[in-house]
Design an enzyme around this catalytic site. Sequence first.
Site, PDB file in Angstrom:
ATOM      1  N   ARG A 222      12.885 -20.515 -26.426  1.00  0.00           N
ATOM      2  CA  ARG A 222      13.685 -21.646 -26.892  1.00  0.00           C
ATOM      3  C   ARG A 222      12.811 -22.745 -27.464  1.00  0.00           C
ATOM      4  O   ARG A 222      13.296 -23.844 -27.721  1.00  0.00           O
ATOM      5  CB  ARG A 222      14.471 -22.216 -25.708  1.00  0.00           C
ATOM      6  CG  ARG A 222      15.947 -21.860 -25.732  1.00  0.00           C
ATOM      7  CD  ARG A 222      16.525 -22.380 -24.439  1.00  0.00           C
ATOM      8  NE  ARG A 222      17.901 -22.741 -24.526  1.00  0.00           N
ATOM      9  CZ  ARG A 222      18.887 -22.013 -24.037  1.00  0.00           C
ATOM     10  NH1 ARG A 222      18.664 -20.838 -23.528  1.00  0.00           N
ATOM     11  NH2 ARG A 222      20.122 -22.460 -24.081  1.00  0.00           N
TER      12      ARG A 222
ATOM     13  N   LYS B  94      26.243 -15.724 -29.331  1.00  0.00           N
ATOM     14  CA  LYS B  94      25.228 -14.696 -29.083  1.00  0.00           C
ATOM     15  C   LYS B  94      25.348 -14.077 -27.691  1.00  0.00           C
ATOM     16  O   LYS B  94      24.994 -12.921 -27.517  1.00  0.00           O
ATOM     17  CB  LYS B  94      23.818 -15.181 -29.403  1.00  0.00           C
ATOM     18  CG  LYS B  94      23.302 -16.321 -28.600  1.00  0.00           C
ATOM     19  CD  LYS B  94      21.942 -16.746 -29.128  1.00  0.00           C
ATOM     20  CE  LYS B  94      21.533 -18.084 -28.586  1.00  0.00           C
ATOM     21  NZ  LYS B  94      21.641 -18.256 -27.129  1.00  0.00           N
TER      22      LYS B  94
ATOM     23  N   ARG C 226      35.149 -22.906 -23.380  1.00  0.00           N
ATOM     24  CA  ARG C 226      34.573 -21.666 -22.849  1.00  0.00           C
ATOM     25  C   ARG C 226      34.813 -21.555 -21.340  1.00  0.00           C
ATOM     26  O   ARG C 226      34.704 -22.523 -20.608  1.00  0.00           O
ATOM     27  CB  ARG C 226      33.066 -21.659 -23.134  1.00  0.00           C
ATOM     28  CG  ARG C 226      32.356 -20.430 -22.602  1.00  0.00           C
ATOM     29  CD  ARG C 226      31.048 -20.211 -23.274  1.00  0.00           C
ATOM     30  NE  ARG C 226      30.068 -21.264 -23.032  1.00  0.00           N
ATOM     31  CZ  ARG C 226      28.847 -21.256 -23.566  1.00  0.00           C
ATOM     32  NH1 ARG C 226      28.487 -20.296 -24.381  1.00  0.00           N
ATOM     33  NH2 ARG C 226      28.005 -22.243 -23.304  1.00  0.00           N
TER      34      ARG C 226
ATOM     35  N   ARG D 174      22.608 -30.771 -25.215  1.00  0.00           N
ATOM     36  CA  ARG D 174      22.071 -29.424 -25.456  1.00  0.00           C
ATOM     37  C   ARG D 174      21.849 -29.177 -26.950  1.00  0.00           C
ATOM     38  O   ARG D 174      20.903 -28.505 -27.336  1.00  0.00           O
ATOM     39  CB  ARG D 174      23.020 -28.373 -24.856  1.00  0.00           C
ATOM     40  CG  ARG D 174      22.912 -28.345 -23.332  1.00  0.00           C
ATOM     41  CD  ARG D 174      24.085 -27.678 -22.666  1.00  0.00           C
ATOM     42  NE  ARG D 174      24.227 -26.293 -23.021  1.00  0.00           N
ATOM     43  CZ  ARG D 174      25.373 -25.622 -22.965  1.00  0.00           C
ATOM     44  NH1 ARG D 174      26.476 -26.233 -22.579  1.00  0.00           N
ATOM     45  NH2 ARG D 174      25.413 -24.361 -23.281  1.00  0.00           N
TER      46      ARG D 174
ATOM     47  N   ARG E 213      31.465 -23.569 -16.876  1.00  0.00           N
ATOM     48  CA  ARG E 213      30.104 -23.958 -16.534  1.00  0.00           C
ATOM     49  C   ARG E 213      29.997 -25.470 -16.448  1.00  0.00           C
ATOM     50  O   ARG E 213      30.574 -26.182 -17.255  1.00  0.00           O
ATOM     51  CB  ARG E 213      29.139 -23.429 -17.609  1.00  0.00           C
ATOM     52  CG  ARG E 213      28.681 -22.038 -17.339  1.00  0.00           C
ATOM     53  CD  ARG E 213      27.914 -21.491 -18.489  1.00  0.00           C
ATOM     54  NE  ARG E 213      26.903 -22.399 -19.032  1.00  0.00           N
ATOM     55  CZ  ARG E 213      26.069 -22.067 -20.011  1.00  0.00           C
ATOM     56  NH1 ARG E 213      26.132 -20.866 -20.556  1.00  0.00           N
ATOM     57  NH2 ARG E 213      25.182 -22.923 -20.456  1.00  0.00           N
TER      58      ARG E 213
HETATM   59  P1  AMP Z   1      22.350 -21.077 -21.692  1.00  0.00           P
HETATM   60  O1  AMP Z   1      23.143 -20.337 -20.665  1.00  0.00           O
HETATM   61  O2  AMP Z   1      21.486 -20.149 -22.509  1.00  0.00           O
HETATM   62  O3  AMP Z   1      23.186 -21.998 -22.544  1.00  0.00           O
HETATM   63  O4  AMP Z   1      21.317 -22.007 -20.884  1.00  0.00           O
HETATM   64  C1  AMP Z   1      21.783 -23.049 -20.039  1.00  0.00           C
HETATM   65  C2  AMP Z   1      20.658 -23.994 -19.708  1.00  0.00           C
HETATM   66  O5  AMP Z   1      19.600 -23.294 -19.022  1.00  0.00           O
HETATM   67  C3  AMP Z   1      19.974 -24.627 -20.912  1.00  0.00           C
HETATM   68  O6  AMP Z   1      20.684 -25.764 -21.387  1.00  0.00           O
HETATM   69  C4  AMP Z   1      18.606 -24.982 -20.330  1.00  0.00           C
HETATM   70  O7  AMP Z   1      18.694 -26.158 -19.525  1.00  0.00           O
HETATM   71  C5  AMP Z   1      18.329 -23.815 -19.398  1.00  0.00           C
HETATM   72  N1  AMP Z   1      17.589 -22.736 -20.105  1.00  0.00           N
HETATM   73  C6  AMP Z   1      18.061 -21.513 -20.481  1.00  0.00           C
HETATM   74  N2  AMP Z   1      17.110 -20.804 -21.097  1.00  0.00           N
HETATM   75  C7  AMP Z   1      16.001 -21.588 -21.122  1.00  0.00           C
HETATM   76  C8  AMP Z   1      14.701 -21.446 -21.646  1.00  0.00           C
HETATM   77  N3  AMP Z   1      14.324 -20.352 -22.308  1.00  0.00           N
HETATM   78  N4  AMP Z   1      13.836 -22.474 -21.477  1.00  0.00           N
HETATM   79  C9  AMP Z   1      14.174 -23.592 -20.827  1.00  0.00           C
HETATM   80  N5  AMP Z   1      15.389 -23.816 -20.331  1.00  0.00           N
HETATM   81  C10 AMP Z   1      16.312 -22.832 -20.473  1.00  0.00           C
END
Ligand code: AMP
Length: 238
Positions: free
Chosen positions: A109, A34, A151, A195, A184
Amino acid sequence: MSISTESKKTYINVEKSDVMKKELIFLGPPACGKGTQTAMLAEYLGLPHVDTGSLLRAEIKKETPNGKVAKSYIDKGNLVPVELVASIIKDRLSEDDCKDGYILDGYPRSVEQADMLDVINSDINGATKVDFKAIYFDLNQDILISRIVNRRSCPNCGEIYNIKFKPTKVEGICDKCGTALVQRKDDNEEIAKARFETYFHETAPLIDYYKNKGVLKTIDAEGSIEQVWERLLAVINE
Ligand code: AMP
């Protein structure tokens, strides 16, 4: 992948009579693709791409108080506290470039965050009419871990690559801006598993939540970037 001018024109014509604010949110497990698709869609629709993961990583990089708190959760693959993310999102969605709409990637989320988003939106939008869609990327879990560990991303322009499925022309160097790519910190197998746990417990219930509200659109997210893009456009233009 470049976006065809023809399909862009078609979309704009369809939308001309429709002046509603467009709010699109994207759901799906980690590495379902996404991030890539929402960035393309943002360019295509001329709407901002609001990605909570990137906003949080920016706070961490700047070493702000919010960033310090967020880091301790992100490093474990857990969700950052609801109030912290809500305040970041509210500030971002109140910015001028979001007045015609936005593409939200990684928020909400959890059901609690979805309720929070309703409150944030009604504060910001007042009486503005809104076209709200939740788009769910449906993908077999088995291929996701392998996507995550392969990635790589550009710390400068944000472009996302995959050493197996979407390699750079020169190994380790961003095709767009020439910066050395990074992996990352939370893209290793152990944190990736945490995750997924978080996703299934906290985020997956949103699929039924938005289905019950009649705003859910599901996309088969298996296949090439181009195939998924065509499916996404079909849903956006419905
Ligand atoms: P992502 O880049 O979307 O995979 O997000 C990486 C990490 O950021 C996640 O594993 C969460 O720890 C934190 N994170 C991102 N978006 C949220 C959210 N909406 N609520 C809480 N934690 C978030």
